[in-house]
Enzyme design. Structure first.
Site, short mmCIF file in Angstrom:
data_model
loop_
_atom_site.label_atom_id
_atom_site.label_comp_id
_atom_site.label_asym_id
_atom_site.label_seq_id
_atom_site.Cartn_x
_atom_site.Cartn_y
_atom_site.Cartn_z
CD GLU A 29 -2.45 -1.80 2.46
OE1 GLU A 29 -2.05 -1.43 3.50
OE2 GLU A 29 -3.22 -2.61 2.18
CG LEU A 56 -6.70 0.29 1.22
CD1 LEU A 56 -7.41 1.25 2.48
CD2 LEU A 56 -5.09 0.58 1.50
CD GLU A 58 -4.79 -4.76 4.35
OE1 GLU A 58 -6.18 -5.35 4.09
OE2 GLU A 58 -4.70 -3.56 4.18
CD GLN A 80 0.35 1.86 4.57
OE1 GLN A 80 -1.14 1.90 5.01
NE2 GLN A 80 0.49 2.60 3.43
CG HIS A 128 -1.75 1.23 14.14
ND1 HIS A 128 -3.03 1.40 14.29
CD2 HIS A 128 -1.52 1.92 12.97
CE1 HIS A 128 -3.70 1.52 13.29
NE2 HIS A 128 -2.58 2.12 12.13
#
Ligand SMILES: Cc1ncc(C[n+]2csc(CCOP(=O)(O)OP(=O)(O)O)c2C)c(N)n1
Lengths: 322, 323
Positions: A29, A56, A58, A80, A128
């Protein structure tokens, strides 16, 4: 030789392999503009056919890479954020990893999964900040966590040339490191590296934590002689190299940016104590069991394995074993 | 490219039919462990689609995958040996029924994760095309798979990048026991329409109808078109999986089954042959399967010491579990 950053070392490895082998291509991405700063300039140099921006999706592009690999190419996927690996665990584990055995050796799946910015990026919170390398080591996917720019270069090159799937975790905490490098060469899988020799205790540290371990070793230098062992690849693991180190020092502490239960630290300790009689019980410094990284910076730091904890663990090990 | 010979088409459906019947017998006899997902009743789809393919093309199938692998031309004896877990099997006894693969003829394998084949085939075809070949690919999947996100993501990638993949939905009305009406909002063809992928519905019980539709799609794809979708309406004559023979799940009305069985692809295609031709094919297929069963059962079993051979293509070896 100019000082090379970890991030640039990754870029250099990608560029060198793209130049060396037509079969290598990169997808992910926002890789064309290089949103992660790792793929900067590659699309200009190699074209957008080989540096492919994906929608997007994956799960589809991870299996797309499996298919391309089955057809003879060597895809590199950049993810990412590390948590996306949870989304594509199925595609990596059930397909890419299992194909060679399930087909009775009819094929290979040489895909590299590059995860820059793995682990906590302060302030990026729960979804994240994962560092899920132990999951891949557990299923037997080649798992690489370089600690230095030269190793980042050398291990990524090796990963791309390797005939099986490889996950390369580039920890957020290492991305901005720089070092003077004279020559950049491939680094073999399954070979650890001793960053500092010592006599009293072996500290195994993974990825960016190698630098924390080195700092603590320096701090404690007048009290304890600490050896810092960096496995570099978690699967395959350099158990022979580590055994040799621990056989000399007699003590073991592991510093691991994963959750405690079923983590790498547990595996490393078990593998060593199967082979070596220790002078003191081994210790591990990890994230807590089942940790989810909280947002507030102080909370985020509290969950990550820290230098103080490592110093304490080293002291306790020395005391237990004296 | 298309093989329009009705005899050969009949031979393929007959071969798959008898292979499946013999395999079910071997399951009941205990020679095939783990059971199989029989393709009985759906033979016309694999046969019709594969008749439209050329030597360079690739395909990936499903858990109900025997028909796809056989229609593409895999050796029935090695395939049966694989089902029996023998070293002589297509996958050296490491894959079994749900993973039977023959990469040498472009069969990337039956795949036991529902919806998985679409993205893999898209990547493989894209890679072959990048190297200048005019490969097209086929992804077979069931009606259950059209609710899997990854397959829909694959539709998007294939359409966006104009990768010539023929998505073949074998709509047999059920995903295990779940009827299609209870599972699919909208329609299967509508899924394709959302991505601007041309779609047709065909009678999957007629091998010739399937072949004609697949040939048209393959021709358009090879001429530079993007992906296409065929929804083949079919019915499985037997259980979802042979475990059902023991547990007797109750989910299909008996009259529905018998009505469906009346539209038998083997009989439909067989009626297009002379009695002599049909008898000759039947005898030939019978001999092939007799030999296949002998070959499979007389083949050696793998050495347990080699259980993880082939785990790594790179030659990496795994630590053992014991001691
Ligand atoms: C992703 C996934 N979910 C569930 C299963 C278990 N399972 C195997 S076959 C099957 C039904 C599939 O139905 P369909 O796609 O219509 O194919 P059919 O069996 O009818 O040929 C299920 C639920 C699986 N193998 N993979």
């Amino acid at each position: 030789m100019p000082r090379l950053s970890y991030r640039r070392a990754l870029t250099r490895a990608l560029a060198d392999e793209l130049a060396r082998d037509e079969a290598v291509f990169l997808l992910g991405e926002d890789v064309q503009v290089g949103a992660s700063l790792v793929t900067t300039g590659l699309a200009k140099r190699f074209g957008t056919d080989r540096i492919r921006d994906t929608p997007l999706s994956e799960q589809a592009f991870t299996s797309f890479a499996t298919g391309a690999a089955l057809a003879g190419l060597r895809p590199v996927i950049e993810f990412q954020i590390p948590s996306l690996l949870f989304l594509v665990f199925e595609q990596i584990v059930n397909h890419a990893h299992k194909f060679p055995l399930m087909t009775g050796g009819q094929c290979s799946v040489p895909v590299t999964y590059l995860v820059p910015g793995s682990g906590s990026r302060t302030g990026w919170a729960g979804q994240h900040s994962d560092h899920p390398y132990s999951l891949f080591a557990h299923v037997g996917v080649v798992t690489v966590v370089p600690a230095t720019p030269a190793d980042a270069y050398g291990l990524l090159v090796t990963a791309i040339r390797h005939d099986d799937p490889v996950v390369v975790f580039a920890p957020a905490g290492a991305m901005d490191l720089r070092e003077d490098v004279d020559d950049l060469t491939p680094v073999p899988l399954g070979r650890g590296r001793i960053h500092r020799f010592g006599d009293d205790v072996t500290v195994v540290a993974i990825g960016h934590l190698v630098h924390d371990a080195l700092a603590v070793a320096e701090e404690l230098a007048d009290q304890v002689s600490v050896e810092v062992f960096d496995p570099r690849t978690l699967y395959p693991f350099d158990i022979d190299g580590l055994t040799e180190s621990v056989a000399r020092t007699g003590r073991l502490v592991v510093l691991d940016d994963g959750n405690r239960s079923c983590g790498m630290a547990a595996e490393i300790i078990a593998s060593v104590v199967e082979r070596v009689r220790l002078l003191a019980p081994p210790r591990r410094v990890t994230r807590p069991d089942g940790a989810v990284l909280p947002f507030a910076p102080a909370l985020d730091r509290a969950v990550q394995p820290g230098r103080d904890q490592l110093a304490t663990a080293i002291h306790l090990t020395m005391k237990d074993g004296s | 490219m298309t093989d329009a010979d009705p005899v050969r088409l009949y031979r393929t459906v007959r071969l798959i039919r008898r292979f499946e019947e013999r395999a079910v017998e071997l399951v009941h006899g205990g020679q095939i462990v783990g059971g199989i997902h029989p393709y009985l009743g759906q033979e016309g789809i694999a046969a019709g689609v594969c008749a439209a393919l050329g030597a360079d093309d690739v395909l990936a199938g499903t858990h109900r995958g025997h028909g796809h692998v056989l229609a593409r031309g895999a050796d029935p004896a090695r395939m049966l040996a694989e089902l029996c877990g023998r070293v002589t099997g297509l996958n050296a006894g490491r894959g079994g029924s749900m993973h039977a693969a023959d990469l040498s003829i472009g069969v990337l394998g039956a795949n036991a994760i529902v919806g998985a084949s679409g993205a893999i085939i898209t990547g493989a075809v894209w890679a072959h095309r990048r190297r200048g070949r005019d490969t097209v690919g086929v992804s077979f999947f069931g009606d259950g798979a059209v609710n899997e996100g990854m397959l829909l993501e694959a539709f998007n990638l294939a359409a966006l990048w104009r990768v010539p993949v023929l998505f073949v939905c074998e709509n047999n009305g059920y995903a295990t026991t779940m009827p299609v009406a209870g599972a699919v909002a909208g329609s299967i063809a509508g899924r394709a329409a959302a991505f601007d992928i041309p779609a047709v519905q065909v009678d999957g019980q007629d091998p010739e109808t399937v072949r004609v539709a697949a040939s048209a799609a393959v021709d358009r794809m090879r001429a530079g078109g993007g992906p296409e979708l065929i929804e083949a309406r079919t019915y499985r004559f037997d259980a979802h999986h042979t475990f059902e023979h023991a547990v007797r799940l109750d989910y299909r009305p008996p009259d529905e089954v018998s009505r469906a069985r009346a539209r038998d692809p083997v009989r439909i295609q067989g009626e297009r042959l002379t009695d002599t031709d049909r008898a000759a094919v039947d005898a030939e297929v019978e001999a092939i399967l007799d030999a296949a069963v002998r070959f499979a059962l007389n083949s050696p079993e793998p050495d347990p010491a080699d259980a993880l051979t082939y785990l790594y293509a790179s030659g990496l070896t795994a630590r053992t579990g014991g001691g």
